[in-house]
Design an enzyme around this catalytic site. Structure first.
Site, PDB file in Angstrom:
ATOM      1  N   LYS A   9       8.093 -16.955 -10.965  1.00 37.31           N
ATOM      2  CA  LYS A   9       7.292 -15.868 -11.510  1.00 37.31           C
ATOM      3  C   LYS A   9       6.103 -16.447 -12.295  1.00 37.31           C
ATOM      4  O   LYS A   9       6.293 -17.348 -13.119  1.00 37.31           O
ATOM      5  CB  LYS A   9       8.163 -15.001 -12.431  1.00 37.31           C
ATOM      6  CG  LYS A   9       7.427 -13.791 -12.947  1.00 37.31           C
ATOM      7  CD  LYS A   9       8.290 -12.944 -13.863  1.00 37.31           C
ATOM      8  CE  LYS A   9       7.442 -11.867 -14.505  1.00 37.31           C
ATOM      9  NZ  LYS A   9       8.064 -11.241 -15.651  1.00 37.31           N
ATOM     10  N   PRO A  42      -2.445 -11.817  10.652  1.00 33.98           N
ATOM     11  CA  PRO A  42      -2.755 -11.592  12.076  1.00 33.98           C
ATOM     12  C   PRO A  42      -2.908 -10.100  12.347  1.00 33.98           C
ATOM     13  O   PRO A  42      -2.231  -9.276  11.720  1.00 33.98           O
ATOM     14  CB  PRO A  42      -1.512 -12.139  12.799  1.00 33.98           C
ATOM     15  CG  PRO A  42      -0.430 -12.194  11.770  1.00 33.98           C
ATOM     16  CD  PRO A  42      -1.100 -12.354  10.437  1.00 33.98           C
ATOM     17  N   ASP A  43      -3.796  -9.760  13.263  1.00 33.36           N
ATOM     18  CA  ASP A  43      -3.953  -8.354  13.674  1.00 33.36           C
ATOM     19  C   ASP A  43      -2.955  -8.107  14.817  1.00 33.36           C
ATOM     20  O   ASP A  43      -3.158  -8.573  15.945  1.00 33.36           O
ATOM     21  CB  ASP A  43      -5.397  -8.093  14.118  1.00 33.36           C
ATOM     22  CG  ASP A  43      -5.631  -6.602  14.361  1.00 33.36           C
ATOM     23  OD1 ASP A  43      -4.729  -5.933  14.913  1.00 33.36           O
ATOM     24  OD2 ASP A  43      -6.713  -6.106  13.992  1.00 33.36           O
ATOM     25  N   ILE A  44      -1.899  -7.391  14.497  1.00 33.57           N
ATOM     26  CA  ILE A  44      -0.787  -7.229  15.448  1.00 33.57           C
ATOM     27  C   ILE A  44      -1.229  -6.420  16.665  1.00 33.57           C
ATOM     28  O   ILE A  44      -0.972  -6.799  17.811  1.00 33.57           O
ATOM     29  CB  ILE A  44       0.409  -6.547  14.739  1.00 33.57           C
ATOM     30  CG1 ILE A  44       0.833  -7.388  13.529  1.00 33.57           C
ATOM     31  CG2 ILE A  44       1.578  -6.363  15.697  1.00 33.57           C
ATOM     32  CD1 ILE A  44       1.750  -6.681  12.554  1.00 33.57           C
ATOM     33  N   LYS A  69     -10.474  -3.276  18.819  1.00 34.61           N
ATOM     34  CA  LYS A  69      -9.093  -3.666  19.142  1.00 34.61           C
ATOM     35  C   LYS A  69      -8.826  -3.567  20.645  1.00 34.61           C
ATOM     36  O   LYS A  69      -7.733  -3.893  21.103  1.00 34.61           O
ATOM     37  CB  LYS A  69      -8.105  -2.801  18.369  1.00 34.61           C
ATOM     38  CG  LYS A  69      -8.427  -2.727  16.881  1.00 34.61           C
ATOM     39  CD  LYS A  69      -7.255  -2.873  15.975  1.00 34.61           C
ATOM     40  CE  LYS A  69      -7.734  -2.924  14.527  1.00 34.61           C
ATOM     41  NZ  LYS A  69      -6.745  -3.393  13.591  1.00 34.61           N
ATOM     42  N   ASN A  82       0.844  -1.200   0.000  1.00 34.92           N
ATOM     43  CA  ASN A  82       0.000   0.000   0.000  1.00 34.92           C
ATOM     44  C   ASN A  82       0.874   1.241   0.000  1.00 34.92           C
ATOM     45  O   ASN A  82       2.097   1.155  -0.018  1.00 34.92           O
ATOM     46  CB  ASN A  82      -0.962  -0.026   1.193  1.00 34.92           C
ATOM     47  CG  ASN A  82      -0.210  -0.089   2.513  1.00 34.92           C
ATOM     48  OD1 ASN A  82       0.532   0.815   2.857  1.00 34.92           O
ATOM     49  ND2 ASN A  82      -0.382  -1.190   3.224  1.00 34.92           N
TER      50      ASN A  82
HETATM   51  N1  CTP Z   1      -3.154  -3.190  12.554  1.00 30.73           N
HETATM   52  C1  CTP Z   1      -2.332  -4.218  12.957  1.00 30.73           C
HETATM   53  N2  CTP Z   1      -2.355  -5.417  12.304  1.00 30.73           N
HETATM   54  C2  CTP Z   1      -3.187  -5.623  11.263  1.00 30.73           C
HETATM   55  C3  CTP Z   1      -4.045  -4.577  10.835  1.00 30.73           C
HETATM   56  C4  CTP Z   1      -4.007  -3.376  11.492  1.00 30.73           C
HETATM   57  O1  CTP Z   1      -1.549  -4.029  13.906  1.00 30.73           O
HETATM   58  N3  CTP Z   1      -3.178  -6.802  10.654  1.00 30.73           N
HETATM   59  C5  CTP Z   1      -3.142  -1.937  13.286  1.00 30.73           C
HETATM   60  C6  CTP Z   1      -2.636  -0.755  12.486  1.00 30.73           C
HETATM   61  O2  CTP Z   1      -1.240  -0.596  12.666  1.00 30.73           O
HETATM   62  C7  CTP Z   1      -3.414   0.393  13.104  1.00 30.73           C
HETATM   63  C8  CTP Z   1      -4.730  -0.233  13.490  1.00 30.73           C
HETATM   64  O3  CTP Z   1      -4.460  -1.624  13.615  1.00 30.73           O
HETATM   65  O4  CTP Z   1      -2.835   0.865  14.272  1.00 30.73           O
HETATM   66  C9  CTP Z   1      -5.844  -0.022  12.515  1.00 30.73           C
HETATM   67  O5  CTP Z   1      -5.448  -0.419  11.230  1.00 30.73           O
HETATM   68  P1  CTP Z   1      -6.429  -0.339   9.996  1.00 30.73           P
HETATM   69  O6  CTP Z   1      -5.772  -0.948   8.809  1.00 30.73           O
HETATM   70  O7  CTP Z   1      -6.932   1.079   9.865  1.00 30.73           O
HETATM   71  O8  CTP Z   1      -7.625  -1.196  10.544  1.00 30.73           O
HETATM   72  P2  CTP Z   1      -8.123  -2.603  10.196  1.00 30.73           P
HETATM   73  O9  CTP Z   1      -8.263  -3.347  11.479  1.00 30.73           O
HETATM   74  O10 CTP Z   1      -7.296  -3.248   9.153  1.00 30.73           O
HETATM   75  O11 CTP Z   1      -9.587  -2.265   9.680  1.00 30.73           O
HETATM   76  P3  CTP Z   1     -10.100  -1.809   8.223  1.00 30.73           P
HETATM   77  O12 CTP Z   1      -9.076  -2.262   7.220  1.00 30.73           O
HETATM   78  O13 CTP Z   1     -11.403  -2.455   8.102  1.00 30.73           O
HETATM   79  O14 CTP Z   1     -10.230  -0.309   8.279  1.00 30.73           O
END
Ligand code: CTP
Length: 413
Positions: free
Chosen positions: A302, A320-322, A356, A223
């Protein structure tokens, strides 16, 4: 906040500061010219004082032109009405910085010698309100010599701040420790020196930048995050006296001075770097734009068109959501999340606060800030929200760090 944001005014980090810049003899005197420019550009007034040895390496003419003030070189200079340059020079000063500080000059400071204007002035300065910083510059053998080691220990014990030195190629042709820091590095050190130490003794963990999720050896999903906000937060926390670990996705930004950096590429790598480190930290700031999904399988070759008109399809799997994982730790640090949104900032930030389970979410409009040097933030917590108006990212980072520090002290009070 809308997309048509104006550029923030340049920051004058040293506005109102008066610095006495001392030069002792050494080839690094050439860097002092640049340093003077950097200090002046940052808003400081600079009074240069040179030893006789320094005048062999660079002229007072150069230093006067750059500082816009006549250079002080002798304690016998009769231009001072009271003939006491050694006293007058430091009375209105916010700091004395000796750069370069030669091995000989450090030895003189240790012994309180006062046989030239610069050493005399350092001895005569009001020690409580005019701090002394030195940027050593010398050959690596001189730097490593037990006499210099002893002198540095004594200078530290006397309250002197030692900046650097760096390691690398030396003017003498040898390679090792003892090179004076570059002008921009010294500027960064000076700016940090004057910042309030609201996070002294704290440890701060920051994630920054995008992640890159490979599809095959040459392609991937990523991104537009530049990492600038996260790097600014790491720098601001370090300036505030914290020990800082920065886990960075693939970005080409210089590491802020004094910050420990861990480079990662994928969300999983970021997760694996952050989770074990999190419980050793007091604060976790998640600024990284972590990819939510990655290709379920990685092609080790590739992917070729091979004449086919049918585009390949990918199955995605969730990363994973860190932040949420750190927030679930039993002994979790104080967690700050970011929300980069394209619309309905407050609503989405509130939603993330709950989802979160973190005490603070910092909202910003992603498309308006990605890659830019400025931003505007919205701090959202359970009680309400507050706007930090448009400014350059380091200014905002300092405001955010001050906010976090005050929340930490309220929590521990
Ligand atoms: N974050 C994280 N790990 C992920 C996704 C998000 O640690 N896999 C953290 C980001 O660093 C930020 C917060 O969560 O501090 C929100 O990230 P964002 O991308 O805006 O939220 P998402 O949970 O991915 O929700 P969405 O994409 O639906 O807006």
């Amino acid at each position: 906040m809308d997309g048509a944001v104006s550029e923030a005014a340049p920051r004058l980090d040293l506005a109102g500061k008066h610095i006495v810049l001392g030069l002792s003899g050494g080839i690094a005197c050439y860097k002092a010219a640049d340093l003077t420019r950097e200090l002046v550009k940052a808003g400081a007034s600079v009074q240069v004082v040179m030893t006789e040895a320094a005048e062999h390496f660079i002229t007072p003419v150069t230093m006067q032109a750059l500082s816009n003030r006549s250079v002080a070189t002798s304690q016998w200079d009769a231009r001072e009405p009271n003939n006491m340059a050694h006293i007058n020079l430091t009375r209105g000063a916010d700091a004395v910085l000796v750069a370069p500080a030669s091995a000989d000059f450090l030895a003189k400071l240790v012994h309180g010698r006062a046989d030239d204007l610069l050493s005399l002035m350092c001895l005569a300065r009001p020690i409580e309100r005019c701090p002394l910083l030195v940027a050593p510059a010398m050959n690596r053998e001189m730097w490593a010599h037990p006499a210099t080691r002893r002198n540095l220990a004594q200078l530290r014990a006397d309250g002197t701040t030692i900046l650097g030195p760096d390691a690398g190629d030396q003017a003498c042709g040898e390679i090792g420790d003892g090179r004076m820091l570059e002008a921009v590095e010294l500027l960064e050190e000076m700016v940090a020196f004057f910042q309030p130490k609201a996070l002294r003794g704290k440890r701060v963990l920051v994630t920054a930048g995008p992640t890159f999720e490979p599809i095959d050896p040459v392609r991937g999903i990523t991104n537009l995050s530049s990492g600038k906000m996260g790097f600014a937060i790491a720098r601001a926390a370090q300036e505030a006296g914290a020990e800082v670990t920065l886990v960075a996705g693939p970005v080409h930004l210089p590491t802020p001075r004094g910050v420990q950096r861990i480079d990662v590429r994928t969300a999983q790598q970021m997760h694996d770097a952050v989770l074990p480190a999190a419980r050793r930290h007091d604060v976790f700031v998640a600024t990284a734009a972590v990819a939510d999904w990655r290709p379920a399988t990685l092609s080790d070759q590739k992917i070729k068109k091979n004449g086919s008109k049918i585009a390949p399809t990918f199955e995605l799997t969730e990363n994973p959501d860190i932040l949420a994982a750190v927030a679930r730790l039993p002994d979790r640090p104080y967690c700050v999340g970011f929300a980069a949104e394209s619309h309905d900032l407050l609503k989405h930030a509130r939603d993330k606060l709950e989802r979160k389970n973190v005490p603070l979410i910092v909202g910003n409009l992603g498309p308006a800030t990605f890659g830019r040097d400025d931003n505007a933030l919205m701090l959202v917590d359970a009680r309400g929200h507050r706007q930090l108006p448009q400014a350059d990212k380091l200014t905002l980072a300092r405001q955010l760090v001050a906010e976090i520090a005050s929340r930490l002290s309220t929590a521990s009070a």
